[in-house]
Design an enzyme around this catalytic site. Structure first.
Site, short mmCIF file in Angstrom:
data_model
loop_
_atom_site.label_atom_id
_atom_site.label_comp_id
_atom_site.label_asym_id
_atom_site.label_seq_id
_atom_site.Cartn_x
_atom_site.Cartn_y
_atom_site.Cartn_z
N PHE A 189 9.64 -37.98 99.46
CA PHE A 189 9.21 -36.81 98.68
C PHE A 189 8.14 -36.08 99.47
O PHE A 189 7.08 -36.64 99.76
CB PHE A 189 8.65 -37.37 97.37
CG PHE A 189 8.05 -36.41 96.41
CD1 PHE A 189 8.85 -35.57 95.64
CD2 PHE A 189 6.68 -36.37 96.20
CE1 PHE A 189 8.29 -34.72 94.70
CE2 PHE A 189 6.11 -35.52 95.26
CZ PHE A 189 6.92 -34.69 94.51
N GLY A 190 8.40 -34.84 99.82
CA GLY A 190 7.44 -34.10 100.65
C GLY A 190 6.84 -32.93 99.89
O GLY A 190 7.47 -31.87 99.76
N PRO A 232 -0.69 -29.67 105.21
CA PRO A 232 -2.04 -29.66 105.79
C PRO A 232 -3.03 -28.87 104.94
O PRO A 232 -4.19 -29.25 104.82
CB PRO A 232 -1.84 -29.01 107.16
CG PRO A 232 -0.41 -29.30 107.50
CD PRO A 232 0.34 -29.32 106.21
N SER A 256 -4.43 -31.74 96.79
CA SER A 256 -4.64 -31.73 95.33
C SER A 256 -4.08 -30.45 94.72
O SER A 256 -3.50 -30.46 93.64
CB SER A 256 -6.14 -31.81 95.02
OG SER A 256 -6.65 -33.03 95.48
N THR A 269 5.55 -40.55 102.46
CA THR A 269 5.83 -41.99 102.52
C THR A 269 7.31 -42.23 102.82
O THR A 269 8.17 -41.57 102.23
CB THR A 269 5.42 -42.68 101.19
OG1 THR A 269 4.03 -42.41 100.98
CG2 THR A 269 5.65 -44.19 101.22
N GLY A 305 -16.95 -64.73 98.54
CA GLY A 305 -17.88 -64.71 99.68
C GLY A 305 -17.18 -64.53 101.01
O GLY A 305 -16.08 -63.98 101.08
N GLU A 311 -0.70 -39.42 94.85
CA GLU A 311 -0.13 -38.84 93.62
C GLU A 311 -1.20 -38.27 92.69
O GLU A 311 -1.14 -38.39 91.48
CB GLU A 311 0.74 -39.86 92.89
CG GLU A 311 1.93 -40.22 93.75
CD GLU A 311 2.99 -40.99 93.03
OE1 GLU A 311 3.26 -40.68 91.88
OE2 GLU A 311 3.53 -41.91 93.66
N THR A 365 -5.61 -37.52 93.06
CA THR A 365 -6.80 -38.38 93.15
C THR A 365 -7.36 -38.65 91.74
O THR A 365 -6.97 -38.00 90.77
CB THR A 365 -7.90 -37.67 93.97
OG1 THR A 365 -8.31 -36.49 93.27
CG2 THR A 365 -7.42 -37.29 95.36
N SER A 366 -8.32 -39.59 91.68
CA SER A 366 -8.93 -39.91 90.37
C SER A 366 -9.61 -38.68 89.78
O SER A 366 -9.59 -38.48 88.56
CB SER A 366 -9.94 -41.05 90.52
OG SER A 366 -9.23 -42.24 90.81
C1 FAD Z 1 -0.75 -43.58 102.01
C2 FAD Z 1 -0.45 -42.24 101.41
C3 FAD Z 1 0.82 -41.94 100.99
C4 FAD Z 1 1.12 -40.67 100.49
N1 FAD Z 1 2.43 -40.38 100.17
C5 FAD Z 1 2.75 -39.11 99.83
C6 FAD Z 1 4.13 -38.75 99.63
O1 FAD Z 1 5.05 -39.58 99.71
N2 FAD Z 1 4.42 -37.45 99.37
C7 FAD Z 1 3.45 -36.49 99.26
O2 FAD Z 1 3.77 -35.34 99.01
N3 FAD Z 1 2.13 -36.81 99.43
C8 FAD Z 1 1.77 -38.09 99.71
N4 FAD Z 1 0.45 -38.43 99.91
C9 FAD Z 1 -0.58 -37.39 99.79
C10 FAD Z 1 -1.44 -37.53 98.55
O3 FAD Z 1 -0.70 -37.25 97.39
C11 FAD Z 1 -2.65 -36.62 98.73
O4 FAD Z 1 -3.45 -37.25 99.72
C12 FAD Z 1 -3.43 -36.39 97.48
O5 FAD Z 1 -2.71 -35.56 96.59
C13 FAD Z 1 -4.80 -35.77 97.75
O6 FAD Z 1 -4.71 -34.65 98.58
P1 FAD Z 1 -5.63 -34.54 99.90
O7 FAD Z 1 -5.61 -35.83 100.59
O8 FAD Z 1 -5.20 -33.32 100.62
O9 FAD Z 1 -7.08 -34.35 99.32
P2 FAD Z 1 -7.81 -32.98 98.92
O10 FAD Z 1 -6.97 -32.24 97.95
O11 FAD Z 1 -8.21 -32.29 100.16
O12 FAD Z 1 -9.08 -33.54 98.17
C14 FAD Z 1 -10.21 -34.05 98.87
C15 FAD Z 1 -11.23 -34.51 97.84
O13 FAD Z 1 -11.60 -33.41 96.98
C16 FAD Z 1 -11.37 -33.75 95.61
N5 FAD Z 1 -10.90 -32.57 94.89
C17 FAD Z 1 -9.92 -31.71 95.28
N6 FAD Z 1 -9.74 -30.76 94.33
C18 FAD Z 1 -10.62 -31.03 93.34
C19 FAD Z 1 -10.94 -30.41 92.08
N7 FAD Z 1 -10.29 -29.34 91.66
N8 FAD Z 1 -11.92 -30.97 91.32
C20 FAD Z 1 -12.58 -32.10 91.72
N9 FAD Z 1 -12.34 -32.72 92.91
C21 FAD Z 1 -11.37 -32.20 93.69
C22 FAD Z 1 -10.31 -34.84 95.64
O14 FAD Z 1 -10.42 -35.65 94.49
C23 FAD Z 1 -10.69 -35.60 96.91
O15 FAD Z 1 -11.70 -36.50 96.62
C24 FAD Z 1 0.10 -39.69 100.37
C25 FAD Z 1 -1.20 -40.01 100.75
C26 FAD Z 1 -1.49 -41.26 101.27
C27 FAD Z 1 -2.89 -41.55 101.71
#
Ligand code: FAD
Length: 384
Positions: free
Chosen positions: A120-121, A125, A129, A155, A336, A360, A362-363
């Site tokens: 799933f893509g 860059p 979120s 993934t 430990g 999927e 972030t928290s």
């Molecule tokens: C091992 C792995 C597997 C993955 N697999 C897939 C996959 O199969 N397909 C796919 O499409 N994606 C995949 N992802 C991507 C994943 O879904 C994204 O990393 C995730 O959605 C967060 O996006 P980002 O890393 O660009 O963080 P960003 O969006 O850049 O966020 C950076 C930080 O800012 C915070 N933030 C951003 N916006 C807000 C807001 N509005 N309010 C408060 N805080 C905010 C976030 O919580 C985070 O702490 C994968 C990621 C990892 C690490």
């Protein structure tokens, strides 16, 4: 927890498979970063990949919690395999939700049976979120779409044969909206970028997709043109429940390490006088684990009624993924120094758990979703 006969059957089957077939290979394959392709095929044969799909598409027609229990048992043994299952379903579910009968026959049935691998893509860059800000474009011309852009963190990208991706559709130079497309591995203009080296989940493949004039026939548009974002939200919602099941497995595995340590150190002999600190940790983890299981079960129950379960899925994902990180941390504190070495699997659980708080959504994003849903419901109460 009381389980139905069906739930117990799937939990037992997944546990048996994980303990007998997977466990002996985990250390070696995880260290080498070897993708568990043969186990994904086996999961298809066992029916586990198809637990939640109807029989007409090769599935088992079982309830959502049966699937969660199966994912939990597998992730407890090997989180990399559990995550590969989650990603596979992110590839299969949008086809189930929005595909035509022809698309389901061609792509969904082989995915459900484990005969092909899905990915799933959505992430790019400049759009993580904020998944709606996709820059990948799809220009429609003479019955073919030309896709251009980059997907990152996909993934299983290096091993998949079927991809579902998002792209901003452009028709006669007008932006129509985000659409969903089904891509096959051998489409001209589709290439796989280099595999990422990660903190944990070494055997789960994470790579990018490079789309340079990738030609996709119009038959592979998934759902209506410009209406793909809805399909992605529906897919992510189901995926969040999967992540809750995955994180439950890691939390339970870390908790069992705590119990093993307590047993070995005979702490129960003198719990009241000398081991209050340890007793507190065990009690806290046991209580939160039970709460996490119940929260996830409730989200599955709502999903299976056909009602919206956005709040429930986000709550389960948020709560359980935080709990997995917290339980791993407590297990490290309790055991430990030896828990920091690879003599014990706790250090692996600790590294793997972190993905649950990021992938999927972030928290922080889950909290926004939960607050939005809670406020929307309270608004309704006030106006009734
Ligand atoms: C091992 C792995 C597997 C993955 N697999 C897939 C996959 O199969 N397909 C796919 O499409 N994606 C995949 N992802 C991507 C994943 O879904 C994204 O990393 C995730 O959605 C967060 O996006 P980002 O890393 O660009 O963080 P960003 O969006 O850049 O966020 C950076 C930080 O800012 C915070 N933030 C951003 N916006 C807000 C807001 N509005 N309010 C408060 N805080 C905010 C976030 O919580 C985070 O702490 C994968 C990621 C990892 C690490």
């Amino acid at each position: 927890m009381l389980l139905t006969k069906q739930q117990k059957r799937w939990q037992d089957l997944a546990r048996q498979f994980a303990q007998t077939e997977v466990k002996p290979r985990v250390d070696e394959m995880e260290k080498k970063g070897e993708f568990p392709l043969q186990f994904m095929k086996r999961l298809g044969e066992l029916g586990i990949l198809g637990i939640g799909f109807p029989e007409q598409y090769g599935g088992q027609n079982a309830d959502s919690f049966s699937f969660i229990l199966a994912v939990k048992e597998i992730s407890k043994v090997w989180a990399s395999l559990g995550l590969s299952i989650g990603a596979h379903l992110l590839g299969a579910n949008p086809i189930y939700f929005a595909g035509t009968e022809e698309q389901k026959k061609r792509y969904l049935i082989p995915l459900v049976r484990g005969e092909s691998l899905g990915a799933f893509g959505l992430t790019e860059p400049s759009s993580g979120s904020d998944a709606g800000s996709s820059q990948t474009s799809a220009v429609s011309e003479n019955g073919v779409y030309a896709l251009n852009g980059r997907k990152i963190f996909t993934t299983s990208a290096s091993y998949a044969s079927t991809y579902v991706v998002s792209a901003l559709t452009i028709r006669a130079r007008e932006k129509v909206g985000i659409s969903a497309f089904i891509l096959e591995r051998n489409y001209p203009g589709l290439a796989i970028a280099k595999k990422e080296e990660k903190l944990g989940l070494w055997a789960s493949d994470t790579a990018g997709l490079i789309l340079e004039g990738c030609r996709v026939p119009k038959e592979n548009l998934l759902g209506d043109e410009g209406k793909g974002f809805r399909v992605f939200l529906q897919t992510l919602n189901a995926g969040r429940l999967g992540i809750a099941g995955w994180a439950l497995g890691i939390a339970e595995a870390a908790f069992e390490q705590m119990l093993e340590w307590a047993e070995k150190n005979e702490i129960k002999k003198d719990l009241m006088n000398n081991h209050e600190w340890e007793a507190g940790m065990i009690a806290e983890s046991a209580t939160k684990l039970e709460a996490a299981l119940l929260l996830t079960q409730e989200a599955c129950r709502v999903k299976d009624t056909g009602e919206l379960y956005i709040k429930e899925a986000s709550m389960a994902k948020y709560f359980v993924s935080s709990l997995a990180v917290e339980t791993c941390d407590l297990a490290l504190k309790l055991i430990g120094a030896s828990a920091l070495t690879n003599d014990l699997p706790v250090e692996r659980y600790f590294r793997d758990a972190k993905l649950g708080e990021i992938g999927e959504g972030t928290s922080e994003i889950q909290k926004l979703v939960i607050a939005r849903e809670v406020l929307r419901k309270s608004e309704k109460l006030v106006t009734v």
